[in-house]
Design an enzyme around this catalytic site. Structure first.
Site, short mmCIF file in Angstrom:
data_model
loop_
_atom_site.label_atom_id
_atom_site.label_comp_id
_atom_site.label_asym_id
_atom_site.label_seq_id
_atom_site.Cartn_x
_atom_site.Cartn_y
_atom_site.Cartn_z
N SER A 1 48.26 18.49 5.15
CA SER A 1 48.13 17.46 4.13
C SER A 1 48.85 16.18 4.54
O SER A 1 48.28 15.09 4.54
CB SER A 1 48.70 18.00 2.81
OG SER A 1 48.92 16.97 1.89
N ASP B 1 41.91 15.60 1.99
CA ASP B 1 43.25 15.86 1.41
C ASP B 1 43.26 15.60 -0.09
O ASP B 1 43.91 16.31 -0.84
CB ASP B 1 44.33 15.02 2.11
CG ASP B 1 45.72 15.37 1.56
OD1 ASP B 1 46.07 16.57 1.59
OD2 ASP B 1 46.42 14.48 1.06
N LYS C 1 47.07 12.55 6.54
CA LYS C 1 47.19 11.20 5.96
C LYS C 1 47.92 10.27 6.93
O LYS C 1 47.52 9.12 7.13
CB LYS C 1 48.00 11.25 4.66
CG LYS C 1 47.26 11.88 3.49
CD LYS C 1 47.94 11.58 2.17
CE LYS C 1 49.18 12.39 1.91
NZ LYS C 1 48.97 13.76 1.48
N HIS D 1 57.30 9.83 5.21
CA HIS D 1 56.69 10.67 4.18
C HIS D 1 57.64 11.80 3.89
O HIS D 1 58.30 12.32 4.79
CB HIS D 1 55.35 11.22 4.67
CG HIS D 1 54.44 11.65 3.56
ND1 HIS D 1 53.55 10.80 2.97
CD2 HIS D 1 54.31 12.83 2.91
CE1 HIS D 1 52.88 11.44 2.01
NE2 HIS D 1 53.34 12.68 1.95
N ARG E 1 45.32 22.51 -4.69
CA ARG E 1 46.56 23.26 -4.41
C ARG E 1 47.49 23.18 -5.60
O ARG E 1 48.18 24.14 -5.94
CB ARG E 1 47.25 22.67 -3.18
CG ARG E 1 46.63 23.09 -1.87
CD ARG E 1 47.18 22.25 -0.72
NE ARG E 1 48.60 22.39 -0.57
CZ ARG E 1 49.40 21.41 -0.12
NH1 ARG E 1 48.92 20.23 0.21
NH2 ARG E 1 50.70 21.61 -0.01
N1 URA Z 1 53.26 15.52 0.37
C1 URA Z 1 51.97 15.60 0.75
O1 URA Z 1 51.32 14.57 0.97
N2 URA Z 1 51.40 16.80 0.86
C2 URA Z 1 52.07 17.95 0.62
O2 URA Z 1 51.50 19.01 0.77
C3 URA Z 1 53.43 17.88 0.23
C4 URA Z 1 54.01 16.64 0.10
#
Ligand code: URA
Length: 444
Positions: A189, A167, A193, A88, A174
């Site tokens: 966040s 999220d 996930k 990620h 956000r």
């Molecule tokens: N990717 C995400 O899933 N969340 C964030 O806050 C920033 C990048």
């Protein structure tokens, strides 16, 4: 307040605003109220801003991440019978590496259950890009998610009403409240996930530079350590790679255009602007292969990852996943032909020199304002909005050559991004030294 007294959301906001550490019960109760929609959007936005300003202690962050992770169902990856690994990114401009990395990892025999995000602030989102493929579904049930992974080694989906719903709601708010660039909110966040995917291994691409949420190297390093500690503390082998984000990655930034670039690379089409994207993708995939035990080192993994891009095995996986998620792969035969913006404009160089700099966040905002991003939470994005960069930092530039091509589905949106790009892109007689793409690897 005793542990059993009801918790009112306004008290949680006031405590955080005034610098009082929140109890676990306060955090869990607030997240529950976000998900069951008993707390208003205004109050959620206020808490986000208070967290943005005040930060979170290690305990508050661990509790927030855990509450978000468990805000819906979590994926049980054990039935896959394979090492599960994902990557990620903290968010960049033109960063479409997930579309290359996940099929590489699947081709290497590992499983990648990828829950991705939408565009956030000035950065693009994997789901918005994938949804430009006609028919492609990013909302699957967990059962379907598991079936796609079992069939082809990976699946790419978004948060749903059932999967990390906290999220989904916080992320969208956000994006509209100026609270994106908080290391704590980014960590919660991303890690909520990733932990909901039931991963064995995780590679984080933590961006640093003018196009990253964390602009300074120190802040990026701090964010990387927060996320590595959160992952390892939850039993997931986690590695963070700090990478430079001072210019858009690859050739295109936008929605369909980024899928087009990945199809080209997966099919072996060469273009000089693809080099940095390929390099980043194989470095990150190399770490994933190493964590998954199918390469003896990240370096060996990198070589193997490149081979799987070049021999077509990653492309085969990408086609298989796209079909399984309802996508029409016939558009892959001619990705340039499928690109149908309503209006195009080309920004030309007004002098000779070198491409010496840009504020990459401003470039990202220009892409969003061409229509690639959303005006309202949950609103639509334009599939064919975006830009094509014609040079990389440090390249020699000749007066009159194209610098950036802009694409939009609404010609009235061209003017502002054109001005933003003209103002931020610097051509000079000399060029400052370029930062290496990969800066540092952080492991616990
Ligand atoms: N990717 C995400 O899933 N969340 C964030 O806050 C920033 C990048």
């Amino acid at each position: 307040m005793s542990d059993t007294s009801p918790i009112h959301p306004i008290d949680v906001i006031l405590h955080k605003r005034d610098g009082v550490e929140l109890s676990d019960a306060e955090i869990r109760s607030f997240v529950a109220g976000v998900v069951d929609e008993s707390i208003s959007q205004a109050r959620i936005a206020a808490l986000l801003m208070a967290i943005f300003q005040r930060g979170l202690s290690a305990r508050e962050l661990a509790t927030l991440t855990d509450a978000m992770r468990r805000s819906g169902e979590v994926f049980d990856s054990t039935s896959l019978g394979k090492f599960t690994v994902d990557k990620h990114s903290t968010g960049g401009v033109g960063d479409k590496s997930s579309l290359l990395i996940a099929p590489i990892v699947a081709a290497a025999g590992l499983a990648d259950p990828m829950i991705s995000g939408r565009s956030l602030g000035h950065t693009g989102g994997t789901l918005d890009k994938l949804e430009t493929i006609p028919g492609f579904k990013t909302q699957l049930t967990l059962k379907q998610f598991g079936e796609v992974i079992a069939a082809c080694g990976f699946s790419m989906i978004g948060q749903t009403k059932n999967l990390v719903p906290a999220d989904r709601i916080l992320y969208a708010l956000r994006d509209h409240t100026g609270t994106v660039e908080s290391p704590y909110l980014i960590t919660a966040s991303i890690m909520s996930k990733k932990l909901a995917e039931g991963l064995n291994g995780l590679v984080l691409d933590v961006k640093t530079g003018s196009g990253a949420f964390m602009k300074t190297y120190e802040d990026s390093e701090r964010l990387a350590r927060l996320m590595v500690d959160t992952g390892e503390g939850n039993g997931t082998r986690t590695v963070a790679v700090l990478t430079t984000m001072d210019e858009p990655l690859g050739r295109f930034s936008g929605n369909w255009v980024e899928v087009w670039e990945c199809i080209d690379i997966l099919r072996g089409v060469q273009h000089p602007m693809y080099a940095d994207l390929i390099k980043l993708s194989v470095v990150l995939a190399g770490w994933m292969l190493f964590l998954g035990g199918v390469s003896e080192s990240a370096e060996v993994g990198k070589v193997r990852a490149l081979a799987m891009l070049e021999d077509g095995s990653a492309y085969e996986k990408f086609v298989a996943m796209t079909k399984l998620q309802g996508g029409d792969v016939s558009v892959f035969d001619d990705p340039a032909g499928f690109h149908k913006p309503a209006a195009i404009s080309v920004l030309m160089a007004d002098r000779d020199g070198y491409l010496a700099g840009m504020d990459c966040t401003e470039v990202g905002w220009a892409v969003q304002r061409l229509g690639a991003g959303r005006e309202l939470p949950g609103g639509p994005v334009a599939a064919h909005a975006g830009i094509e960069m014609h040079a990389k930092l440090g390249d020699r530039i000749t007066k009159g050559q194209p610098l950036v091509t802009l694409f939009t589905e609404d010609a009235s949106l061209l003017e502002l991004p054109e001005r933003m790009l003209r103002e931020t892109i610097v051509i000079a007689d000399t060029t400052p030294p370029k930062m290496p793409l990969v800066r540092q690897v952080i492991e616990r």
